[in-house]
Design a protein around this motif. Sequence first.
Motif, PDB file in Angstrom:
ATOM      1  N   VAL A 252      49.509  54.975  54.952  1.00  0.00           N
ATOM      2  CA  VAL A 252      48.892  56.245  55.341  1.00  0.00           C
ATOM      3  C   VAL A 252      49.511  56.807  56.622  1.00  0.00           C
ATOM      4  N   LEU A 253      50.783  56.509  56.825  1.00  0.00           N
ATOM      5  CA  LEU A 253      51.573  57.053  57.927  1.00  0.00           C
ATOM      6  C   LEU A 253      51.042  56.664  59.306  1.00  0.00           C
ATOM      7  N   PHE A 254      50.654  55.394  59.417  1.00  0.00           N
ATOM      8  CA  PHE A 254      50.309  54.808  60.708  1.00  0.00           C
ATOM      9  C   PHE A 254      51.354  53.750  61.056  1.00  0.00           C
ATOM     10  N   LYS A 255      51.614  53.564  62.339  1.00  0.00           N
ATOM     11  CA  LYS A 255      52.467  52.474  62.792  1.00  0.00           C
ATOM     12  C   LYS A 255      51.671  51.176  62.881  1.00  0.00           C
ATOM     13  N   ASP A 256      50.435  51.297  63.327  1.00  0.00           N
ATOM     14  CA  ASP A 256      49.509  50.172  63.368  1.00  0.00           C
ATOM     15  C   ASP A 256      48.112  50.748  63.226  1.00  0.00           C
ATOM     16  N   ALA A 257      47.098  49.950  63.460  1.00  0.00           N
ATOM     17  CA  ALA A 257      45.730  50.389  63.202  1.00  0.00           C
ATOM     18  C   ALA A 257      45.280  51.563  64.075  1.00  0.00           C
ATOM     19  N   ARG A 258      45.990  51.829  65.178  1.00  0.00           N
ATOM     20  CA  ARG A 258      45.518  52.850  66.112  1.00  0.00           C
ATOM     21  C   ARG A 258      46.536  53.922  66.435  1.00  0.00           C
ATOM     22  N   GLN A 259      47.715  53.858  65.820  1.00  0.00           N
ATOM     23  CA  GLN A 259      48.775  54.795  66.197  1.00  0.00           C
ATOM     24  C   GLN A 259      49.430  55.422  64.970  1.00  0.00           C
ATOM     25  N   LEU A 260      49.403  56.758  64.915  1.00  0.00           N
ATOM     26  CA  LEU A 260      50.054  57.472  63.837  1.00  0.00           C
ATOM     27  C   LEU A 260      51.572  57.349  63.928  1.00  0.00           C
ATOM     28  N   ASP A 261      52.222  57.417  62.782  1.00  0.00           N
ATOM     29  CA  ASP A 261      53.684  57.477  62.726  1.00  0.00           C
ATOM     30  C   ASP A 261      54.071  58.953  62.844  1.00  0.00           C
ATOM     31  N   LEU A 262      54.081  59.461  64.066  1.00  0.00           N
ATOM     32  CA  LEU A 262      54.286  60.891  64.299  1.00  0.00           C
ATOM     33  C   LEU A 262      55.662  61.358  63.862  1.00  0.00           C
ATOM     34  N   GLU A 263      56.659  60.492  63.954  1.00  0.00           N
ATOM     35  CA  GLU A 263      58.004  60.893  63.543  1.00  0.00           C
ATOM     36  C   GLU A 263      58.035  61.219  62.051  1.00  0.00           C
ATOM     37  N   THR A 264      57.429  60.347  61.245  1.00  0.00           N
ATOM     38  CA  THR A 264      57.411  60.581  59.796  1.00  0.00           C
ATOM     39  C   THR A 264      56.546  61.790  59.456  1.00  0.00           C
ATOM     40  N   ILE A 265      55.437  61.939  60.147  1.00  0.00           N
ATOM     41  CA  ILE A 265      54.559  63.084  59.895  1.00  0.00           C
ATOM     42  C   ILE A 265      55.299  64.391  60.172  1.00  0.00           C
ATOM     43  N   LYS A 266      56.025  64.446  61.271  1.00  0.00           N
ATOM     44  CA  LYS A 266      56.789  65.665  61.586  1.00  0.00           C
ATOM     45  C   LYS A 266      57.870  65.915  60.544  1.00  0.00           C
ATOM     46  N   GLN A 267      58.499  64.847  60.060  1.00  0.00           N
ATOM     47  CA  GLN A 267      59.507  64.986  59.014  1.00  0.00           C
ATOM     48  C   GLN A 267      58.873  65.558  57.745  1.00  0.00           C
ATOM     49  N   TRP A 268      57.701  65.031  57.388  1.00  0.00           N
ATOM     50  CA  TRP A 268      57.004  65.526  56.200  1.00  0.00           C
ATOM     51  C   TRP A 268      56.575  66.978  56.386  1.00  0.00           C
ATOM     52  N   GLN A 269      56.139  67.322  57.594  1.00  0.00           N
ATOM     53  CA  GLN A 269      55.736  68.712  57.853  1.00  0.00           C
ATOM     54  C   GLN A 269      56.917  69.660  57.693  1.00  0.00           C
ATOM     55  N   SER A 270      58.117  69.188  58.021  1.00  0.00           N
ATOM     56  CA  SER A 270      59.304  70.028  57.863  1.00  0.00           C
ATOM     57  C   SER A 270      59.650  70.247  56.394  1.00  0.00           C
ATOM     58  N   GLU A 271      59.112  69.388  55.507  1.00  0.00           N
ATOM     59  CA  GLU A 271      59.343  69.503  54.074  1.00  0.00           C
ATOM     60  C   GLU A 271      58.181  70.206  53.364  1.00  0.00           C
ATOM     61  N   ARG A 272      57.254  70.720  54.122  1.00  0.00           N
ATOM     62  CA  ARG A 272      56.052  71.353  53.563  1.00  0.00           C
ATOM     63  C   ARG A 272      56.402  72.550  52.690  1.00  0.00           C
ATOM     64  N   SER A 273      55.642  72.738  51.633  1.00  0.00           N
ATOM     65  CA  SER A 273      55.788  73.933  50.793  1.00  0.00           C
ATOM     66  C   SER A 273      55.172  75.114  51.525  1.00  0.00           C
ATOM     67  N   ASN A 274      55.997  76.084  51.852  1.00  0.00           N
ATOM     68  CA  ASN A 274      55.533  77.262  52.600  1.00  0.00           C
ATOM     69  C   ASN A 274      55.412  78.495  51.729  1.00  0.00           C
ATOM     70  N   ARG A 275      55.311  78.302  50.408  1.00  0.00           N
ATOM     71  CA  ARG A 275      55.166  79.478  49.555  1.00  0.00           C
ATOM     72  C   ARG A 275      53.876  80.212  49.885  1.00  0.00           C
ATOM     73  N   SER A 276      53.938  81.517  49.864  1.00  0.00           N
ATOM     74  CA  SER A 276      52.792  82.330  50.254  1.00  0.00           C
ATOM     75  C   SER A 276      51.686  82.240  49.219  1.00  0.00           C
ATOM     76  N   MET A 277      50.455  82.096  49.692  1.00  0.00           N
ATOM     77  CA  MET A 277      49.297  82.037  48.809  1.00  0.00           C
ATOM     78  C   MET A 277      48.159  82.848  49.426  1.00  0.00           C
ATOM     79  N   ASP A 278      47.328  83.427  48.588  1.00  0.00           N
ATOM     80  CA  ASP A 278      46.184  84.192  49.057  1.00  0.00           C
ATOM     81  C   ASP A 278      44.958  83.288  49.011  1.00  0.00           C
ATOM     82  N   LEU A 279      44.530  82.797  50.175  1.00  0.00           N
ATOM     83  CA  LEU A 279      43.371  81.926  50.251  1.00  0.00           C
ATOM     84  C   LEU A 279      42.213  82.621  50.961  1.00  0.00           C
ATOM     85  N   GLN A 280      42.185  83.923  50.942  1.00  0.00           N
ATOM     86  CA  GLN A 280      41.112  84.640  51.632  1.00  0.00           C
ATOM     87  C   GLN A 280      39.813  84.485  50.848  1.00  0.00           C
ATOM     88  N   GLU A 281      38.712  84.361  51.576  1.00  0.00           N
ATOM     89  CA  GLU A 281      37.381  84.255  50.959  1.00  0.00           C
ATOM     90  C   GLU A 281      36.441  85.248  51.649  1.00  0.00           C
TER      91      GLU A 281
END
Length: 281
Positions: A252-281
């Motif tokens: 789940v993208l943690f280095k250990d029980a108390r620390q996120l793997d921020l490097e991998t998370i940032k890498q995944w965020q750079s691969e995020r799908s940015n296609r435009s969507m209408d989520l207005q409610e």
Amino acid sequence: MMESPCYQKGNLSCLSCHQMHHPEPDSEAMHAWREDQLSHPNQSNQECLSCHKNIQQDLTAHTHHAPTSSGSECYNCHMPHTTYGLLKAIRSHQIDVPSIQNNLLTGRPNACNLCHLDRSLAWSADYLKQWDAQPTPLLKPEHEHRAASLNWLIKGDAGLRALAAWHYGWEPAKQASGTGWQVPLLATLLEDPYSAVRYIAARSLRSYKGMEDLSHDFIGSPEDWAQSMDDVTRKWRQMSSDGQGPRDPEKVLFKDARQLDLETIKQWQSERSNRSMDLQE
């Protein structure tokens, strides 16, 4: 629903579950009914089992879950919350079976990993092969080892991120996956580009111990969102010694029980799908 065998060959209709008007105006029951306009707020398996009587005789043999668990509730597997609307996840009315192959082909999340948030697609595929003889599809390495929900939460388009954020606050999923480790991951969505995703993430965070009073201006400024994320993460770190870490940190993208793997998370965020969507409610 109209495309499903339950409708075409059975007696299922909209009114099997819903009622358009409540018989007790202004009652407490009516206020609960407004959520989904269900005939019986505490839905059971009875509507399904009235036709599928063979399953009723041995429920666990079909569901492979304890009879009293959420995994033995028919609609959690066959009508999972895969539709976005009204700032929440709504049950699919395309009555279907869990399938990793369909998940990969359509992008529609599967029921198994919407509940078992800390498990991979490969984990679910193995069980579906054992239980239903489903062939195991070809999976990417990340699907072998990383939790599928993280792909939807971080890499997915805005609709998938909204659905994943909602499930991170869903009580059956928390019971199946353990609670607490989801908090810093949800916090990353407090500065999501979509206000609907920020709103849902904050609401899910408030379902966790110690986060009940979270204040987050989801239509504020990027500076406000970043501050909220930092505040939540800092507070979680202070509490994480109370057994709120993940069972298997790497999945789940943690280095250990108390620390996120921020490097991998940032890498995944750079691969995020940015296609435009209408989520207005």
